[in-house]
Motif scaffolding. Structure first.
Motif, mmCIF file in Angstrom:
data_model
loop_
_atom_site.group_PDB
_atom_site.id
_atom_site.type_symbol
_atom_site.label_atom_id
_atom_site.label_comp_id
_atom_site.label_asym_id
_atom_site.label_seq_id
_atom_site.Cartn_x
_atom_site.Cartn_y
_atom_site.Cartn_z
ATOM 1 N N ARG A 97 -12.074 1.565 23.482
ATOM 2 C CA ARG A 97 -12.343 1.007 22.156
ATOM 3 C C ARG A 97 -12.631 -0.472 22.300
ATOM 4 N NH1 ARG A 97 -7.925 1.528 17.219
ATOM 5 N NH2 ARG A 97 -9.430 1.151 15.569
ATOM 6 N N ASP A 140 -10.282 -4.552 18.556
ATOM 7 C CA ASP A 140 -9.602 -3.556 17.720
ATOM 8 C C ASP A 140 -8.459 -2.900 18.477
ATOM 9 O OD1 ASP A 140 -10.821 -3.733 15.241
ATOM 10 O OD2 ASP A 140 -12.484 -2.422 15.805
ATOM 11 N N GLN A 141 -8.670 -2.682 19.765
ATOM 12 C CA GLN A 141 -7.587 -2.077 20.556
ATOM 13 C C GLN A 141 -6.367 -2.997 20.548
ATOM 14 O OE1 GLN A 141 -7.733 -2.069 24.783
ATOM 15 N NE2 GLN A 141 -5.807 -0.977 24.818
ATOM 16 N N SER A 157 -4.649 -2.817 17.104
ATOM 17 C CA SER A 157 -3.946 -1.549 16.926
ATOM 18 C C SER A 157 -2.671 -1.544 17.756
ATOM 19 C CB SER A 157 -4.886 -0.401 17.337
ATOM 20 O OG SER A 157 -4.301 0.836 17.072
ATOM 21 N N GLU A 175 -15.907 3.729 18.796
ATOM 22 C CA GLU A 175 -16.883 3.327 17.768
ATOM 23 C C GLU A 175 -18.040 4.332 17.684
ATOM 24 O OE1 GLU A 175 -15.752 1.302 20.204
ATOM 25 O OE2 GLU A 175 -14.386 0.125 18.971
ATOM 26 N N LYS A 197 -10.116 1.769 11.169
ATOM 27 C CA LYS A 197 -11.306 1.018 10.740
ATOM 28 C C LYS A 197 -11.888 0.245 11.918
ATOM 29 C CE LYS A 197 -11.675 1.578 6.188
ATOM 30 N NZ LYS A 197 -11.413 3.010 6.334
ATOM 31 N N VAL A 198 -13.189 0.382 12.115
ATOM 32 C CA VAL A 198 -13.864 -0.412 13.143
ATOM 33 C C VAL A 198 -13.989 -1.849 12.611
ATOM 34 C CG1 VAL A 198 -16.049 -0.739 14.369
ATOM 35 C CG2 VAL A 198 -15.103 1.571 14.093
ATOM 36 N N ASP A 224 -11.431 -4.006 12.201
ATOM 37 C CA ASP A 224 -10.250 -4.458 11.450
ATOM 38 C C ASP A 224 -9.681 -5.761 12.011
ATOM 39 O OD1 ASP A 224 -8.250 -4.080 9.427
ATOM 40 O OD2 ASP A 224 -6.856 -3.498 11.006
ATOM 41 N N TRP A 225 -10.039 -6.088 13.269
ATOM 42 C CA TRP A 225 -9.560 -7.334 13.883
ATOM 43 C C TRP A 225 -9.911 -8.564 13.043
ATOM 44 C CZ3 TRP A 225 -13.683 -10.513 14.720
ATOM 45 C CH2 TRP A 225 -14.928 -9.914 14.941
#
Ligand code: A3P
Length: 273
Positions: free
Chosen positions: A106, A110-111, A114, A174, A242-243, A245-246
């Motif tokens: 990912r 984002d990883q 998360s 993604e 959500k892609v 979200d960072w």
């Protein structure tokens, strides 16, 4: 992990799901299990509706080499999972056998986010939680994280997939988000369980994709109520999905630092994030 690396004997029929933590493992577990068992059970009665994906597809390091684990899914082919990096850690018996490996990664931004929510986040949005985010971010960028630096993890499987495309399928979270129907078909073909023309005509690919969707899995009792193991709620595995979200959490300088790191580590590999 050491016991797994030294003693596991792969079978040619095994399907091994590999991933960087918080990159879509739960989703892929549900997809693999449903694809492989779709002719064993009607889709409306698939065990994925009644059993948590982590129980259907156990993890080597957390479950199988832990004697207290209760495993419900051991049928041929065995579907097993690990976060072990490819280089130096994944058992040679997996690399040398004919078993197939599916890897999911990912976008590291984002990883990281998360991961932070899952492992580190403090209960309230206080000053100290912001400090904690900062510190955790720096450790992540230095490669101090479970299962090692993200770039080594991703590049190890990426190179293996380039060298042995019939053995290692490399996926990005993604891409699955963008077109899950295409990827469900791709996965089924790679795993040796392709959808028939008849199934495609009857919309089975779409049904499998829907069954394993975030919205569906998240709301099932088996994924929303109770704990998977002490201290870990089942619902923790289904946050936002959500892609990008960072962008709600990281400062511009953190983003710049990570983007530079990604550029530096993946340059020349053919991989982009
Ligand atoms: P977020 O924290 O960004 O919401 P893993 O399963 O490897 O632990 O990864 C967890 C991430 O995958 C979480 O991301 C979670 O919400 C997301 N996820 C879980 N099930 C999913 C599904 N069926 N489809 C898409 N994303 C899913």
């Amino acid at each position: 992990m050491i016991a797994f690396c030294q003693h596991f004997q792969a079978q040619d029929t095994d399907l091994i799901l590999t991933s960087n933590p918080k990159s879509g493992t739960t989703w892929l577990k549900a997809l693999l299990f449903t694809i492989v068992t779709r002719t064993r059970y009607p889709l409306a009665e698939n065990p994925v509706l009644f059993t948590n994906p982590h129980k259907l597809v156990p993890s080597f390091e957390f479950n199988l080499y832990n004697p207290s684990f209760y495993f419900e899914g051991n049928r041929d082919p065995r579907i097993l999972s690990t976060h072990a990096p490819y280089d130096d850690v994944l058992p040679t018996s997996i690399k040398d056998s004919k078993c197939r490996i599916v890897y999911i990664c990912r976008n590291p931004l984002d990883q990281f986010m998360s991961n932070w929510h899952f492992f580190v986040k403090l209960p309230s949005e206080t000053q100290s939680s912001i400090h904690c985010l900062d510190e955790t971010f720096n450790r992540f960028c230095s490669g101090i994280v479970f299962f090692g630096p993200f770039w080594d993890h991703i590049l190890g499987y990426w190179k293996a997939s380039q060298e042995k495309p019939n053995k290692v399928l490399f996926l990005k979270y993604e891409d699955l988000q963008e077109d899950i129907v295409f990827h469900t078909k791709l996965l089924a073909e790679f795993l040796g369980f392709p959808f028939s023309v008849e199934e495609e005509r009857h919309g089975v690919v779409e049904e499998v994709s829907r069954l394993c969707s975030f919205e569906n899995l998240k709301n099932l009792d088996v994924n929303s109520k109770g704990q998977l193991f002490p201290g870990r709620d089942k619902s923790d595995f289904f946050r936002k999905a959500k892609v990008g979200d960072w962008s709600n959490y990281l400062t511009p300088s953190m983003v710049e630092q990570m983007k530079k790191l990604i550029q530096e580590k993946f340059e020349g590999s053919g991989l982009t994030f």
